[in-house]
Design a protein around this motif. Structure first.
Motif, PDB file in Angstrom:
ATOM      1  N   PRO A 156       9.355   3.698  13.116  1.00 31.63           N
ATOM      2  CA  PRO A 156       7.781   3.701  12.968  1.00 31.63           C
ATOM      3  C   PRO A 156       7.478   3.385  11.355  1.00 31.63           C
ATOM      4  O   PRO A 156       8.137   3.840  10.458  1.00 31.63           O
ATOM      5  CB  PRO A 156       7.512   5.138  13.256  1.00 31.63           C
ATOM      6  CG  PRO A 156       8.397   5.548  14.003  1.00 31.63           C
ATOM      7  CD  PRO A 156       9.669   5.149  13.602  1.00 31.63           C
ATOM      8  N   LEU A 157       6.488   2.434  11.260  1.00 29.58           N
ATOM      9  CA  LEU A 157       6.325   1.897   9.965  1.00 29.58           C
ATOM     10  C   LEU A 157       5.322   2.760   9.273  1.00 29.58           C
ATOM     11  O   LEU A 157       4.370   3.498   9.971  1.00 29.58           O
ATOM     12  CB  LEU A 157       5.527   0.539   9.844  1.00 29.58           C
ATOM     13  CG  LEU A 157       6.713  -0.554  10.364  1.00 29.58           C
ATOM     14  CD1 LEU A 157       6.205  -1.752  10.551  1.00 29.58           C
ATOM     15  CD2 LEU A 157       8.156  -0.591   9.647  1.00 29.58           C
ATOM     16  N   GLU A 158       5.404   3.045   8.024  1.00 25.30           N
ATOM     17  CA  GLU A 158       4.270   3.919   7.418  1.00 25.30           C
ATOM     18  C   GLU A 158       3.897   3.452   5.860  1.00 25.30           C
ATOM     19  O   GLU A 158       4.531   2.410   5.594  1.00 25.30           O
ATOM     20  CB  GLU A 158       4.676   5.490   7.058  1.00 25.30           C
ATOM     21  CG  GLU A 158       6.057   5.409   6.428  1.00 25.30           C
ATOM     22  CD  GLU A 158       6.740   6.747   6.531  1.00 25.30           C
ATOM     23  OE1 GLU A 158       6.164   7.716   6.996  1.00 25.30           O
ATOM     24  OE2 GLU A 158       7.921   6.852   6.220  1.00 25.30           O
ATOM     25  N   ALA A 159       2.907   4.080   5.111  1.00 25.37           N
ATOM     26  CA  ALA A 159       2.740   3.542   3.966  1.00 25.37           C
ATOM     27  C   ALA A 159       4.013   3.580   3.025  1.00 25.37           C
ATOM     28  O   ALA A 159       4.883   4.511   3.271  1.00 25.37           O
ATOM     29  CB  ALA A 159       1.657   4.254   3.437  1.00 25.37           C
ATOM     30  N   VAL A 211       0.922  -1.211   0.073  1.00 28.80           N
ATOM     31  CA  VAL A 211      -0.049   0.201   0.025  1.00 28.80           C
ATOM     32  C   VAL A 211       0.845   1.065  -0.087  1.00 28.80           C
ATOM     33  O   VAL A 211       1.816   1.363   1.037  1.00 28.80           O
ATOM     34  CB  VAL A 211      -0.900   0.017   1.238  1.00 28.80           C
ATOM     35  CG1 VAL A 211      -1.791   1.338   1.110  1.00 28.80           C
ATOM     36  CG2 VAL A 211      -1.786  -1.277   1.342  1.00 28.80           C
ATOM     37  N   ARG A 212       0.882   2.016  -1.238  1.00 25.44           N
ATOM     38  CA  ARG A 212       1.632   3.189  -1.113  1.00 25.44           C
ATOM     39  C   ARG A 212       0.898   4.359  -0.381  1.00 25.44           C
ATOM     40  O   ARG A 212      -0.270   4.309  -0.085  1.00 25.44           O
ATOM     41  CB  ARG A 212       1.792   3.672  -2.600  1.00 25.44           C
ATOM     42  CG  ARG A 212       2.375   2.744  -3.522  1.00 25.44           C
ATOM     43  CD  ARG A 212       2.608   3.148  -5.043  1.00 25.44           C
ATOM     44  NE  ARG A 212       1.687   3.875  -5.668  1.00 25.44           N
ATOM     45  CZ  ARG A 212       0.835   3.052  -6.471  1.00 25.44           C
ATOM     46  NH1 ARG A 212       0.797   1.901  -6.741  1.00 25.44           N
ATOM     47  NH2 ARG A 212      -0.289   4.096  -7.203  1.00 25.44           N
ATOM     48  N   SER A 213       1.680   5.549  -0.300  1.00 30.03           N
ATOM     49  CA  SER A 213       1.161   6.542   0.264  1.00 30.03           C
ATOM     50  C   SER A 213      -0.047   7.202  -0.468  1.00 30.03           C
ATOM     51  O   SER A 213      -0.766   7.860   0.236  1.00 30.03           O
ATOM     52  CB  SER A 213       2.312   7.539   0.758  1.00 30.03           C
ATOM     53  OG  SER A 213       2.831   7.956  -0.661  1.00 30.03           O
ATOM     54  N   ALA A 242       1.969  -0.445   5.358  1.00 26.34           N
ATOM     55  CA  ALA A 242       2.445  -0.863   3.952  1.00 26.34           C
ATOM     56  C   ALA A 242       1.713  -2.133   3.403  1.00 26.34           C
ATOM     57  O   ALA A 242       2.341  -2.363   2.335  1.00 26.34           O
ATOM     58  CB  ALA A 242       3.871  -0.639   3.685  1.00 26.34           C
ATOM     59  N   VAL A 243       1.073  -2.860   4.004  1.00 28.38           N
ATOM     60  CA  VAL A 243       0.707  -4.101   3.503  1.00 28.38           C
ATOM     61  C   VAL A 243      -0.760  -4.562   3.588  1.00 28.38           C
ATOM     62  O   VAL A 243      -1.169  -4.344   4.713  1.00 28.38           O
ATOM     63  CB  VAL A 243       1.500  -5.158   4.279  1.00 28.38           C
ATOM     64  CG1 VAL A 243       1.039  -6.691   3.726  1.00 28.38           C
ATOM     65  CG2 VAL A 243       2.986  -5.096   3.974  1.00 28.38           C
ATOM     66  N   ALA A 244      -1.553  -4.767   2.719  1.00 30.61           N
ATOM     67  CA  ALA A 244      -2.712  -5.131   2.699  1.00 30.61           C
ATOM     68  C   ALA A 244      -3.149  -6.691   2.644  1.00 30.61           C
ATOM     69  O   ALA A 244      -4.005  -6.905   2.719  1.00 30.61           O
ATOM     70  CB  ALA A 244      -3.642  -4.452   1.449  1.00 30.61           C
ATOM     71  N   ALA A 289       6.237   3.457  -7.006  1.00 32.40           N
ATOM     72  CA  ALA A 289       5.740   4.112  -8.009  1.00 32.40           C
ATOM     73  C   ALA A 289       6.112   5.685  -7.822  1.00 32.40           C
ATOM     74  O   ALA A 289       6.392   6.213  -6.825  1.00 32.40           O
ATOM     75  CB  ALA A 289       4.256   4.121  -7.706  1.00 32.40           C
ATOM     76  N   TYR A 290       5.820   6.365  -9.127  1.00 32.82           N
ATOM     77  CA  TYR A 290       6.301   7.799  -9.260  1.00 32.82           C
ATOM     78  C   TYR A 290       5.210   8.641  -8.923  1.00 32.82           C
ATOM     79  O   TYR A 290       3.729   8.184  -8.724  1.00 32.82           O
ATOM     80  CB  TYR A 290       6.648   8.225 -10.383  1.00 32.82           C
ATOM     81  CG  TYR A 290       8.038   7.739 -10.982  1.00 32.82           C
ATOM     82  CD1 TYR A 290       9.042   8.093 -10.299  1.00 32.82           C
ATOM     83  CD2 TYR A 290       8.127   6.661 -11.981  1.00 32.82           C
ATOM     84  CE1 TYR A 290      10.440   7.589 -10.784  1.00 32.82           C
ATOM     85  CE2 TYR A 290       9.301   6.177 -12.099  1.00 32.82           C
ATOM     86  CZ  TYR A 290      10.527   6.778 -11.730  1.00 32.82           C
ATOM     87  OH  TYR A 290      11.800   6.193 -11.963  1.00 32.82           O
ATOM     88  N   ARG A 291       5.223   9.747  -8.411  1.00 28.18           N
ATOM     89  CA  ARG A 291       3.927  10.794  -8.164  1.00 28.18           C
ATOM     90  C   ARG A 291       3.278  10.966  -9.199  1.00 28.18           C
ATOM     91  O   ARG A 291       3.756  10.956 -10.497  1.00 28.18           O
ATOM     92  CB  ARG A 291       4.615  12.068  -7.494  1.00 28.18           C
ATOM     93  CG  ARG A 291       3.559  12.934  -6.900  1.00 28.18           C
ATOM     94  CD  ARG A 291       4.158  14.129  -6.383  1.00 28.18           C
ATOM     95  NE  ARG A 291       5.054  13.600  -5.225  1.00 28.18           N
ATOM     96  CZ  ARG A 291       6.310  13.871  -5.021  1.00 28.18           C
ATOM     97  NH1 ARG A 291       6.837  14.666  -5.851  1.00 28.18           N
ATOM     98  NH2 ARG A 291       6.972  13.925  -3.699  1.00 28.18           N
TER      99      ARG A 291
END
Length: 355
Positions: free
Chosen positions: A272-275, A23-25, A61-63, A334-336
Motif C-alpha cells: 500500500p502506498l502512503e505519504a 507530499v510528506r506525511s 505521495a505525489v501532488a 525531511a526531518y521531523r
C-alpha cells in the motif's frame, strides 16, 4: 576519470530538475506545492537549465497530477529557467486540449516552455479508466494512437495550424490564434519503442534512467543510430535523468534518501502506498533481507553522496552516456519538525551540486 577530467566535464555539463511534487506525511497538498515553488526559485537562481513537472495520479505521495497547471505556477514564480512537463501522459488527454494548454503557456512565457510527451498511464488501471472515460472521452486505444496524437499536437501548435477532414470538408484547427512561437516537444520513454519513435519523427528524446537505471545505453544508441532530421531538429538531442540525494556528508545523504527508497520499495513490491515518510520514521522501519537487498540495489543506481562524490557520479554518467545535460530528481526527505511548506534538504541538493 581523473580529477582534472572531472572538473573540465563539470563546466560542460548542464543541470536541470525533475519534480514529482512529493507530499510528506507532515504536509498537505498546498504545502507540497509551496515547497515546489520555493525549490523552483532556487533552481532558477542557481542557473539550472530547465525544470520539469511529472504527471502521476491518485498517489498519496505525489501532488504532480496536472503538469500544465504546475508549469504555469512555476513559470510565474521564476524568471529565466525553462519549464516543462516530464511528462504529459498523452493517452490520458485529448490532443487538442494538450496543444491548447501548451500554446497558451508558450504565449505567456515565450521560449521557456517544454512539452514532454509520454505514453504510460501514470497511474493505476482504475484511475486510468476514470481519466479516459470520466469526461475526456479518450479511448482505451489511445496508447496505440500515440504516434498520430504526437503529430496532431505538433501540427495544431504550429503557426499554420492543422487541417481536420470531417464530413467531406477540411477544417482548420489552431491551438491558439496568432502564435509567434511554439513549445519544444520532447518524447519521453522507458522502452525501445519511444526511442525509435523519437528518432523516426526527428524529435528530442529522454529515456527515464531514474526509473530503474536499466536499458539507457541501448535506448540512446537506438535513438542516435536511427535519427531522421526534421524541421524541429537537425541532429539527435537528449539528456539523462537521475535520482539524487546530496548532503554535506555521504552518511547524511544516505539517511535523507531513505524515505524515497522506502516509497519506491512499496511501489515495486505492491505494498500500500502512503505519504512520504519523514527520515526518522523511515529509519524506524525494519526491512526483511530481500527488501533490504532491493533497496540497496535501487540506491546503487542513484546519485547519493557528499558534493564532490555526487558531482563525480553525475560527470561519470554524462560521460558514459555522452550527454551534455543531466536532469536530477532531488529525492532527499525531511526531518521531523521541518516547516511544512518547505523542502530544505531538496533545496540543499540543488545548491550542493553547484557549490
Amino acid at each position: 576519470m581523473s580529477r582534472r577530467r572531472a572538473v573540465l566535464c563539470l563546466v560542460m555539463t548542464a543541470l536541470s530538475v525533475l519534480d514529482l511534487v512529493p507530499v510528506r506525511s507532515d504536509q498537505t497538498s498546498g504545502d507540497a506545492v509551496r515547497a515546489t515553488l520555493s525549490l523552483a526559485g532556487v533552481a532558477d537562481e542557481l542557473g539550472y537549465r530547465r525544470y520539469w513537472l511529472a504527471e502521476h495520479h491518485n498517489m498519496p505521495a505525489v501532488a504532480a497530477t496536472n503538469p500544465p497547471v504546475m508549469i504555469a505556477m512555476v513559470a510565474a514564480a521564476t524568471d529565466r529557467i525553462r519549464v516543462g512537463s516530464g511528462g504529459v501522459m498523452l493517452p490520458n488527454h485529448a490532443p487538442l486540449v494538450v496543444a491548447e494548454q501548451f500554446s497558451l503557456l508558450e504565449a505567456a512565457y515565450p521560449d521557456r516552455i517544454d512539452l514532454g510527451l509520454g505514453r504510460a498511464p501514470g497511474t493505476d488501471p482504475v484511475t486510468s479508466w476514470a481519466l479516459r472515460h470520466g469526461g475526456g472521452g479518450v479511448s482505451d486505444d489511445a496508447v496505440n494512437h500515440f504516434p498520430q496524437y504526437v503529430d496532431e499536437i505538433i501540427a495544431m501548435m504550429s503557426l499554420e495550424g492543422a487541417g481536420l477532414s470531417l464530413r467531406g470538408g477540411t477544417h482548420l484547427l489552431r491551438a491558439t490564434p496568432h502564435a509567434i512561437g511554439v513549445p519544444t516537444v520532447w518524447l519521453l520513454g522507458s522502452s525501445e519503442y519511444s526511442a525509435l519513435l523519437a528518432a523516426e519523427k526527428g524529435l528530442p528524446y529522454v529515456f527515464a534512467h531514474h526509473f530503474s537505471g536499466k536499458g539507457t545505453a541501448e535506448a540512446l544508441q537506438l535513438y542516435r543510430a536511427n535519427f531522421q532530421p526534421s524541421p524541429e531538429l537537425a541532429e539527435p538531442k537528449t539528456f539523462l535523468t537521475v535520482n539524487a540525494a546530496v548532503a554535506e556528508s555521504t552518511e547524511e545523504a544516505e539517511r535523507l534518501a531513505q524515505p524515497q527508497l522506502h516509497q519506491m520499495l512499496a511501489l515495486r513490491t505492491g505494498q500500500p502506498l502512503e505519504a512520504q515518510l519523514l527520515v526518522e520514521d523511515a529509519e524506524g522501519r525494519s526491512l526483511r533481507p530481500d527488501q533490504q537487498q532491493l533497496v540497496d540495489a535501487m540506491a546503487q543506481k542513484w546519485v547519493i553522496g557528499d558534493p564532490d562524490a555526487a558531482r563525480a557520479q553525475i560527470e561519470d554518467l554524462a560521460a558514459t552516456y555522452d550527454v551534455d545535460e543531466v536532469m536530477v530528481n532531488p529525492v532527499t526527505g525531511a526531518y521531523r519538525g521541518t516547516e511544512a511548506a518547505t523542502s530544505p534538504t531538496r533545496e540543499d541538493t540543488l545548491r550542493l551540486l553547484v557549490k
